[in-house]
Design a protein around this motif. Structure first.
Motif, PDB file in Angstrom:
ATOM      1  N   THR A  91       0.920   3.238  13.892  1.00  0.00           N
ATOM      2  CA  THR A  91      -0.054   2.793  12.893  1.00  0.00           C
ATOM      3  C   THR A  91      -1.421   3.459  13.050  1.00  0.00           C
ATOM      4  O   THR A  91      -2.233   3.395  12.128  1.00  0.00           O
ATOM      5  CB  THR A  91      -0.217   1.268  12.916  1.00  0.00           C
ATOM      6  OG1 THR A  91      -0.591   0.846  14.232  1.00  0.00           O
ATOM      7  CG2 THR A  91       1.090   0.572  12.526  1.00  0.00           C
ATOM      8  N   ARG A  92      -1.671   4.108  14.182  1.00  0.00           N
ATOM      9  CA  ARG A  92      -2.938   4.833  14.311  1.00  0.00           C
ATOM     10  C   ARG A  92      -3.009   6.003  13.327  1.00  0.00           C
ATOM     11  O   ARG A  92      -4.100   6.541  13.064  1.00  0.00           O
ATOM     12  CB  ARG A  92      -3.133   5.346  15.742  1.00  0.00           C
ATOM     13  CG  ARG A  92      -2.116   6.364  16.188  1.00  0.00           C
ATOM     14  CD  ARG A  92      -2.483   6.982  17.545  1.00  0.00           C
ATOM     15  NE  ARG A  92      -1.390   7.767  18.084  1.00  0.00           N
ATOM     16  CZ  ARG A  92      -0.479   7.314  18.942  1.00  0.00           C
ATOM     17  NH1 ARG A  92      -0.551   6.067  19.383  1.00  0.00           N
ATOM     18  NH2 ARG A  92       0.499   8.084  19.364  1.00  0.00           N
ATOM     19  N   ASP A  93      -1.853   6.409  12.790  1.00  0.00           N
ATOM     20  CA  ASP A  93      -1.811   7.514  11.837  1.00  0.00           C
ATOM     21  C   ASP A  93      -2.024   7.056  10.402  1.00  0.00           C
ATOM     22  O   ASP A  93      -1.977   7.880   9.478  1.00  0.00           O
ATOM     23  CB  ASP A  93      -0.467   8.249  11.948  1.00  0.00           C
ATOM     24  CG  ASP A  93      -0.279   8.885  13.318  1.00  0.00           C
ATOM     25  OD1 ASP A  93      -1.282   9.393  13.865  1.00  0.00           O
ATOM     26  OD2 ASP A  93       0.850   8.866  13.835  1.00  0.00           O
ATOM     27  N   MET A  94      -2.261   5.761  10.205  1.00  0.00           N
ATOM     28  CA  MET A  94      -2.543   5.287   8.846  1.00  0.00           C
ATOM     29  C   MET A  94      -3.855   5.894   8.349  1.00  0.00           C
ATOM     30  O   MET A  94      -4.818   6.028   9.111  1.00  0.00           O
ATOM     31  CB  MET A  94      -2.625   3.757   8.808  1.00  0.00           C
ATOM     32  CG  MET A  94      -1.312   3.058   9.068  1.00  0.00           C
ATOM     33  SD  MET A  94      -1.321   1.287   8.679  1.00  0.00           S
ATOM     34  CE  MET A  94      -2.614   0.693   9.769  1.00  0.00           C
ATOM     35  N   THR A 137       4.216   3.324   4.956  1.00  0.00           N
ATOM     36  CA  THR A 137       5.326   3.767   5.805  1.00  0.00           C
ATOM     37  C   THR A 137       5.098   5.175   6.338  1.00  0.00           C
ATOM     38  O   THR A 137       4.526   6.021   5.644  1.00  0.00           O
ATOM     39  CB  THR A 137       6.650   3.720   5.012  1.00  0.00           C
ATOM     40  OG1 THR A 137       7.761   3.836   5.912  1.00  0.00           O
ATOM     41  CG2 THR A 137       6.740   4.837   3.991  1.00  0.00           C
ATOM     42  N   PRO A 138       5.535   5.437   7.577  1.00  0.00           N
ATOM     43  CA  PRO A 138       5.484   6.812   8.089  1.00  0.00           C
ATOM     44  C   PRO A 138       6.562   7.674   7.436  1.00  0.00           C
ATOM     45  O   PRO A 138       7.401   7.172   6.675  1.00  0.00           O
ATOM     46  CB  PRO A 138       5.724   6.636   9.590  1.00  0.00           C
ATOM     47  CG  PRO A 138       6.485   5.367   9.705  1.00  0.00           C
ATOM     48  CD  PRO A 138       6.005   4.490   8.579  1.00  0.00           C
ATOM     49  N   SER A 139       6.562   8.947   7.748  1.00  0.00           N
ATOM     50  CA  SER A 139       7.526   9.873   7.157  1.00  0.00           C
ATOM     51  C   SER A 139       8.936   9.577   7.658  1.00  0.00           C
ATOM     52  O   SER A 139       9.143   8.839   8.625  1.00  0.00           O
ATOM     53  CB  SER A 139       7.141  11.312   7.489  1.00  0.00           C
ATOM     54  OG  SER A 139       7.152  11.516   8.896  1.00  0.00           O
ATOM     55  N   GLY A 140       9.913  10.168   6.975  1.00  0.00           N
ATOM     56  CA  GLY A 140      11.304  10.017   7.386  1.00  0.00           C
ATOM     57  C   GLY A 140      12.126   9.149   6.467  1.00  0.00           C
ATOM     58  O   GLY A 140      13.276   8.821   6.778  1.00  0.00           O
ATOM     59  N   VAL A 141      11.576   8.757   5.317  1.00  0.00           N
ATOM     60  CA  VAL A 141      12.346   7.918   4.394  1.00  0.00           C
ATOM     61  C   VAL A 141      13.587   8.675   3.937  1.00  0.00           C
ATOM     62  O   VAL A 141      13.570   9.897   3.791  1.00  0.00           O
ATOM     63  CB  VAL A 141      11.496   7.472   3.191  1.00  0.00           C
ATOM     64  CG1 VAL A 141      10.258   6.721   3.667  1.00  0.00           C
ATOM     65  CG2 VAL A 141      11.082   8.653   2.324  1.00  0.00           C
ATOM     66  N   SER A 142      14.677   7.935   3.724  1.00  0.00           N
ATOM     67  CA  SER A 142      15.915   8.584   3.311  1.00  0.00           C
ATOM     68  C   SER A 142      16.805   7.608   2.575  1.00  0.00           C
ATOM     69  O   SER A 142      16.582   6.397   2.582  1.00  0.00           O
ATOM     70  CB  SER A 142      16.651   9.161   4.531  1.00  0.00           C
ATOM     71  OG  SER A 142      17.063   8.135   5.412  1.00  0.00           O
ATOM     72  N   ARG A 143      17.850   8.141   1.972  1.00  0.00           N
ATOM     73  CA  ARG A 143      18.770   7.355   1.155  1.00  0.00           C
ATOM     74  C   ARG A 143      19.697   6.527   2.045  1.00  0.00           C
ATOM     75  O   ARG A 143      20.118   6.977   3.120  1.00  0.00           O
ATOM     76  CB  ARG A 143      19.587   8.291   0.270  1.00  0.00           C
ATOM     77  CG  ARG A 143      20.570   7.599  -0.660  1.00  0.00           C
ATOM     78  CD  ARG A 143      21.331   8.616  -1.498  1.00  0.00           C
ATOM     79  NE  ARG A 143      20.423   9.451  -2.282  1.00  0.00           N
ATOM     80  CZ  ARG A 143      20.840  10.411  -3.109  1.00  0.00           C
ATOM     81  NH1 ARG A 143      22.134  10.655  -3.252  1.00  0.00           N
ATOM     82  NH2 ARG A 143      19.956  11.121  -3.782  1.00  0.00           N
ATOM     83  N   VAL A 173       0.850  -1.194   0.000  1.00  0.00           N
ATOM     84  CA  VAL A 173       0.000   0.000   0.000  1.00  0.00           C
ATOM     85  C   VAL A 173       0.881   1.236   0.000  1.00  0.00           C
ATOM     86  O   VAL A 173       1.765   1.376   0.862  1.00  0.00           O
ATOM     87  CB  VAL A 173      -0.932   0.013   1.224  1.00  0.00           C
ATOM     88  CG1 VAL A 173      -1.851   1.234   1.191  1.00  0.00           C
ATOM     89  CG2 VAL A 173      -1.756  -1.277   1.283  1.00  0.00           C
ATOM     90  N   GLY A 174       0.668   2.118  -0.943  1.00  0.00           N
ATOM     91  CA  GLY A 174       1.443   3.347  -1.028  1.00  0.00           C
ATOM     92  C   GLY A 174       0.719   4.516  -0.375  1.00  0.00           C
ATOM     93  O   GLY A 174      -0.512   4.553  -0.325  1.00  0.00           O
ATOM     94  N   ARG A 175       1.506   5.428   0.167  1.00  0.00           N
ATOM     95  CA  ARG A 175       0.983   6.708   0.695  1.00  0.00           C
ATOM     96  C   ARG A 175      -0.112   6.520   1.740  1.00  0.00           C
ATOM     97  O   ARG A 175      -1.132   7.219   1.709  1.00  0.00           O
ATOM     98  CB  ARG A 175       0.452   7.583  -0.437  1.00  0.00           C
ATOM     99  CG  ARG A 175       1.437   7.830  -1.550  1.00  0.00           C
ATOM    100  CD  ARG A 175       0.824   8.719  -2.631  1.00  0.00           C
ATOM    101  NE  ARG A 175       1.546   8.605  -3.888  1.00  0.00           N
ATOM    102  CZ  ARG A 175       1.146   9.142  -5.035  1.00  0.00           C
ATOM    103  NH1 ARG A 175       0.010   9.826  -5.081  1.00  0.00           N
ATOM    104  NH2 ARG A 175       1.859   8.992  -6.140  1.00  0.00           N
ATOM    105  N   ASN A 176       0.094   5.606   2.678  1.00  0.00           N
ATOM    106  CA  ASN A 176      -0.943   5.360   3.688  1.00  0.00           C
ATOM    107  C   ASN A 176      -0.727   6.177   4.952  1.00  0.00           C
ATOM    108  O   ASN A 176      -1.455   6.000   5.927  1.00  0.00           O
ATOM    109  CB  ASN A 176      -1.026   3.863   4.021  1.00  0.00           C
ATOM    110  CG  ASN A 176      -2.326   3.498   4.700  1.00  0.00           C
ATOM    111  OD1 ASN A 176      -3.358   4.159   4.515  1.00  0.00           O
ATOM    112  ND2 ASN A 176      -2.303   2.454   5.506  1.00  0.00           N
ATOM    113  N   TYR A 177       0.278   7.036   4.953  1.00  0.00           N
ATOM    114  CA  TYR A 177       0.490   8.007   6.028  1.00  0.00           C
ATOM    115  C   TYR A 177       0.584   9.380   5.363  1.00  0.00           C
ATOM    116  O   TYR A 177       1.392   9.576   4.452  1.00  0.00           O
ATOM    117  CB  TYR A 177       1.790   7.724   6.784  1.00  0.00           C
ATOM    118  CG  TYR A 177       1.797   6.465   7.623  1.00  0.00           C
ATOM    119  CD1 TYR A 177       1.729   6.532   9.023  1.00  0.00           C
ATOM    120  CD2 TYR A 177       1.911   5.210   7.038  1.00  0.00           C
ATOM    121  CE1 TYR A 177       1.772   5.378   9.798  1.00  0.00           C
ATOM    122  CE2 TYR A 177       1.945   4.058   7.807  1.00  0.00           C
ATOM    123  CZ  TYR A 177       1.877   4.147   9.185  1.00  0.00           C
ATOM    124  OH  TYR A 177       1.918   3.001   9.946  1.00  0.00           O
ATOM    125  N   SER A 178      -0.228  10.319   5.796  1.00  0.00           N
ATOM    126  CA  SER A 178      -0.304  11.606   5.107  1.00  0.00           C
ATOM    127  C   SER A 178       1.024  12.356   5.136  1.00  0.00           C
ATOM    128  O   SER A 178       1.385  13.027   4.156  1.00  0.00           O
ATOM    129  CB  SER A 178      -1.415  12.469   5.720  1.00  0.00           C
ATOM    130  OG  SER A 178      -1.205  12.660   7.110  1.00  0.00           O
TER     131      SER A 178
END
Length: 215
Positions: free
Chosen positions: A156-159, A186-192, A17-22
């Motif tokens: 996960t409550r922020d999904m 995924t929640p925010s904070g993705v990085s390289r 599932v993509g973009r499930n956290y705003s």
């Protein structure tokens, strides 16, 4: 031991599932979806602890995305939200490793981005978590560190879409079978990540895992 403990061997598909956290949608400048965005990974993308995450050749921007995984326990097709919890066989912690440069290029051209999400070792996965170890999958802390530095921290409550809603929605299009895995976003904070990085991730105090990145 439950047969589902071998979900990596018996499952036939990985539905993501993509973009499930705003906040994650916002950090990538994507609109917040009004219905789940789905894509698939092949089961050949699985990698377990003890083996490395390998940066695919010519990828220059490999990102980590930590996610709650739902392991399907029984066949489910066109089920309701109310029936969805009965299809849960257990859980796992997963990473949706993403070749962001490849994905962005494909999106610009209007092409599919299967390679960016489905290459070998793009789905690092934890050991199976029995269903009774998690009372409420919609209320779980989820986190990831890179070389000991916290990069992702959420709950996960922020999904946007709950676990039960996702199972029901996905079952309208794909028959879910025992051992199938659903990755819930995924929640925010993705990085390289870079060669030599050590990724550690956890789902509350229920399960954690660690992987090293290699070129």
């Amino acid at each position: 031991m439950s047969k589902l403990a071998n979900f990596r061997e018996i499952g036939r598909k990985i539905v993501c599932v993509g973009r499930n956290y705003s906040e994650h949608a916002a950090e990538l400048n994507n609109p917040v979806p009004t219905k789940p965005i789905l894509f698939l990974k092949p089961t050949s993308s699985y990698v377990a602890e003890g083996s490395p995450i390998k940066i695919p050749k010519d990828c220059t921007d490999l990102n980590h995305e930590v996610e709650l995984g739902i392991v399907i326990g029984s066949r489910a097709s066109c089920i309701s939200v109310e029936e969805a919890s009965q299809a849960i066989g257990g859980y796992a912690l997963g990473l949706d490793m993403t070749a962001r440069d490849w994905q962005n290029e494909a999106k610009k051209k209007g092409h599919p981005w299967s390679i960016a999400k489905g290459f070998d070792t793009s789905c690092p996965i934890s050991a199976f978590v029995e269903k009774d170890k998690i009372k409420n999958p919609n209320e779980l802390d989820i986190w990831l560190t890179v070389n000991g530095e916290k990069r992702q921290s959420g709950n996960t409550r922020d999904m946007i879409f709950s676990v039960e809603y996702l199972i029901s929605y996905i079952s309208q299009f794909f028959t879910l079978e025992p051992g199938d895995l659903l990755l819930t976003g995924t929640p925010s904070g993705v990085s390289r990540v870079q060669p030599g990085d050590v990724l550690k991730a956890g789902l509350g105090d229920v399960v954690s895992m660690q992987f090293k990145v290699e070129a």
